[in-house]
Write a protein that holds these residues in place. Structure first.
Motif, PDB file in Angstrom:
ATOM      1  N   SER A 136       0.834  -1.201   0.000  1.00  0.00           N
ATOM      2  CA  SER A 136       0.000   0.000   0.000  1.00  0.00           C
ATOM      3  C   SER A 136       0.870   1.253   0.000  1.00  0.00           C
ATOM      4  O   SER A 136       2.057   1.214   0.353  1.00  0.00           O
TER       5      SER A 136
ATOM      6  N   TRP B 285       0.549   3.586   2.048  1.00  0.00           N
ATOM      7  CA  TRP B 285       0.843   3.803   3.465  1.00  0.00           C
ATOM      8  C   TRP B 285       2.125   3.071   3.865  1.00  0.00           C
ATOM      9  O   TRP B 285       2.981   3.625   4.553  1.00  0.00           O
TER      10      TRP B 285
ATOM     11  N   ALA C  24       4.301   5.262   6.922  1.00  0.00           N
ATOM     12  CA  ALA C  24       3.514   6.338   7.508  1.00  0.00           C
ATOM     13  C   ALA C  24       3.337   6.208   9.015  1.00  0.00           C
ATOM     14  O   ALA C  24       3.060   7.211   9.692  1.00  0.00           O
ATOM     15  N   ASP C  25       3.461   5.012   9.558  1.00  0.00           N
ATOM     16  CA  ASP C  25       3.313   4.854  11.006  1.00  0.00           C
ATOM     17  C   ASP C  25       4.413   5.579  11.777  1.00  0.00           C
ATOM     18  O   ASP C  25       4.298   5.744  13.000  1.00  0.00           O
TER      19      ASP C  25
ATOM     20  N   ARG D 135      -3.537  10.421   5.276  1.00  0.00           N
ATOM     21  CA  ARG D 135      -4.749   9.637   5.030  1.00  0.00           C
ATOM     22  C   ARG D 135      -5.741  10.396   4.159  1.00  0.00           C
ATOM     23  O   ARG D 135      -6.452   9.800   3.350  1.00  0.00           O
TER      24      ARG D 135
ATOM     25  N   GLN E  93      -0.090  12.044   9.986  1.00  0.00           N
ATOM     26  CA  GLN E  93      -0.780  10.858   9.484  1.00  0.00           C
ATOM     27  C   GLN E  93      -2.175  11.207   8.988  1.00  0.00           C
ATOM     28  O   GLN E  93      -2.638  10.656   7.981  1.00  0.00           O
TER      29      GLN E  93
ATOM     30  N   PRO F 108      -5.054   5.559   1.050  1.00  0.00           N
ATOM     31  CA  PRO F 108      -3.631   5.208   1.140  1.00  0.00           C
ATOM     32  C   PRO F 108      -3.364   3.891   1.855  1.00  0.00           C
ATOM     33  O   PRO F 108      -2.318   3.288   1.649  1.00  0.00           O
ATOM     34  N   LYS F 109      -4.310   3.438   2.660  1.00  0.00           N
ATOM     35  CA  LYS F 109      -4.135   2.149   3.331  1.00  0.00           C
ATOM     36  C   LYS F 109      -4.657   0.991   2.502  1.00  0.00           C
ATOM     37  O   LYS F 109      -4.271  -0.159   2.724  1.00  0.00           O
TER      38      LYS F 109
END
Length: 595
Positions: free
Chosen positions: A167, A169, A174-175, A186, A182, A197-198
């Motif tokens: 993905s 993400w 991104a985490d 998103r 974030q 994005p996820k």
């Protein structure tokens, strides 16, 4: 004499494009559309009974129109549609010279403008300009900009072989960012199209995001455009008139319920209420992916494995919701001359104030409604699964009135300042609203959405078919077909239709010129880095940024500078050997002071 009769199932952008291209080349296209209106998701949706004294009904719509710089196919088509009084539909495109971001936790909202970049790493500087007033942590910005440069310098083979499987993400890691950033990550992709994005692949979202970044990093009137009037009035109606004059036959309210197969080919399509199938020489399936899946029969799947893979896929795993609502105002509120993004709005909103772009047609209140409406803010709702900030329910669980209330309150929360004097939107301004007609409440809550969009989940490229199927007289023309555009948009639908038409031309041995196609183009300044990455990927190596442990935009920009400085790096090709590649990487690492 006709080159053949072509049955086109679906009268949206793809179906009309196919009819246009075929009719210009001497074919006899017949479009069968289940709705009573043309244009599919692009059509206008006039609000019944709102126009008086010769004025037209208030202009509702599925969502506002958006034509970024990389839209080539659909703009080319518009340039070939004449308008009454002279000119073409393309003349109705209006530049949006600025945009804005409105955030709920700020006292105001921010306009931003474009600036032209010269060197590839300057794109990172344009991103910093974009974020400079939004109070994001500098560490978030520099890491994000480095990832963008990493994607720009990745070869096509890596994008398809590696990034298609993860993905967006995951690619962005991104985490690692702050919660505030974030939320931005998103929301921003979802404000353009139904890109989650996820859920969406890094390849699809990444490639389109690069195009949008390029738009932002360039100047000119063609970067981001909208239409100079309601879509059906200034585009679809002239288009329908033109394709009809070219010889196309249009059949509204003709619902195709089945496709017949015999002897390895399509033999006809069945219409609801019709006594006999409709037959032709070729057939174009130009409906959205979830409807197409329902029309692909086991017999069709037996003739083409790609159709069978699609037929067996559950549509809900591929699609999402993105629909629009329009707020009609007593007085015009222009906001900015472009789109406004609301990254921390619960439902991922984007809006545009439209009358400022429609002034060539006349004063809004003199043309539409009962004469008491002077403004129109069109809003796209991209997140239907997150609870609202005011109604406390996801949009899918809301009534029409609850959706209107939640969106209006989200707009006010983002646009209005801390004091009454700073309020831009007030309840006294609101005249009425219109929610997309394709949100169907005939069975109550939750509603049914008749216009869902493909969200390109990781690995979906392998599922998506080519325009030319293995059935000799069947082609596909819809935004889920494999295209350069690779995105569920009117541009993707238009390109897919052109590919379908070219397949018909090939299979009919036509000597007519083929419909033109345009690949996505990225800055040539990244070519040397992409050639090096192609060698690295071919030999099983990671991207050079990962090899060197680059996580900051300044380091990433310095890598690009060093690549440009190294002798011969601009001539990298397939003959690059491991010694030279290793020397290049070591030289860059030494100049950066890295191990």
């Amino acid at each position: 004499m006709s080159n053949g009769k072509v049955i086109i199932i679906g009268g949206g952008v793809a179906g009309l494009t196919a009819a246009h291209e075929l009719a210009e080349r001497g074919f006899e296209p017949h479009i069968f559309e289940a709705r009573g209106a043309w244009g599919g998701k692009a059509r206008s949706q006039p609000v019944p009974g709102t126009g008086t004294n010769g004025r037209r009904d208030l202009p509702g719509e599925h969502g506002f129109r958006f034509y970024p710089r990389f839209y080539k196919h659909v703009v080319d088509t518009m340039a070939r549609i004449p308008r009454a009084g002279g000119g073409t539909v393309a003349d109705q495109l209006r530049p949006t010279t600025e945009s804005a971001i409105a955030m709920i936790d700020q006292d105001t909202w921010f306009r931003f403008f474009r600036r032209r970049v010269v060197k590839p790493y300057d794109i990172a500087a344009s991103l910093e300009l974009f974020f400079q007033d939004l109070d994001f942590a500098q560490t978030d910005i520099v890491v994000f900009a480095a990832k963008i440069l990493e994607y720009f310098t990745s070869c096509e083979e890596r994008r398809l072989g590696a990034y298609e499987k993860i993905s967006w993400w995951e690619f962005l890691e991104a985490d690692r960012y702050s919660e505030k950033f974030q939320r931005q990550l998103r929301s921003v992709p979802r404000t353009m199209v139904a890109m989650d994005p996820k859920r969406g692949s890094a390849r699809t979202i990444g490639s389109i995001s690069m195009q949008l970044f390029i738009d932002f990093a360039q100047t000119g009137v063609n970067n981001d455009r909208t239409l100079g009037g309601p879509t059906t009035e200034v585009w679809i109606d002239p288009w329908v008139e033109h394709v009809t004059e070219l010889g196309a036959k249009l059949h509204p309210e003709a619902h195709v319920v089945g496709i017949d197969v015999a002897n390895g080919a399509i033999t006809g399509v069945r219409l609801a209420g019709a006594d006999a199938p409709v037959t032709g020489d070729f057939y174009v399936l130009a409906v959205p992916i979830d409807i197409a899946i329902g029309l692909i029969s086991p017999a069709m799947g037996a003739l083409d494995p790609s159709l069978e893979r699609l037929r067996r896929r559950e549509p809900d795993t591929l699609v999402s919701w993105m629909t629009g609502i329009q707020f009609f105002l007593y007085e015009d509120v222009p906001l900015v001359r472009g789109h406004t993004y609301y990254p921390d709005a619960a439902w991922a909103l984007t809006s545009i104030s439209q009358p400022q772009f429609w002034r060539d047609l006349g004063l809004f209140r003199r043309l539409w409604g009962a004469g008491d409406v002077g403004g129109l803010i069109s809003v796209d709702i991209s997140d239907w699964d997150t609870p609202g900030a005011f109604v406390k329910k996801p949009a899918k669980q809301c009534t029409r009135e609850e959706i209107s209330h939640e969106v209006w309150e989200q707009l006010k929360a983002a646009l209005n300042g801390a004091t009454i004097e700073d309020h831009i939107l007030t309840d006294e301004l609101l005249h009425s609203w219109h929610l997309d007609d394709d949100i169907d409440y005939s069975r109550g809550v939750p509603p049914t959405n008749h216009s869902r969009l493909l969200v390109h989940p990781p690995g979906s490229w392998d599922l998506r078919p080519e325009a030319a199927t293995k059935i000799p007289n069947l082609v596909l023309a819809a935004d889920y077909v494999r295209t350069y555009t690779d995105l569920a948009t009117m541009e993707g639908a238009n390109e897919a239709a052109r590919r379908a038409v070219n397949a018909i031309l090939d299979r009919s041995s036509s000597k007519a010129p083929r419909a033109q196609l345009w690949p996505l183009v990225e800055p040539a300044q990244f070519d040397a880095a992409k050639r090096l990455d192609a060698w690295l990927y071919k030999h099983g190596h990671r991207h050079i940024f990962e090899i060197l442990g680059i996580h900051r935009v300044a380091q990433a920009a310095e890598v690009l500078r060093k690549l440009g400085d190294l002798a011969g790096i601009g001539k990298l090709d397939d003959k690059l050997d491991e010694y030279k590649a290793t020397t290049v990487i070591r030289s860059i690492a030494q100049r950066l002071g890295l191990p």
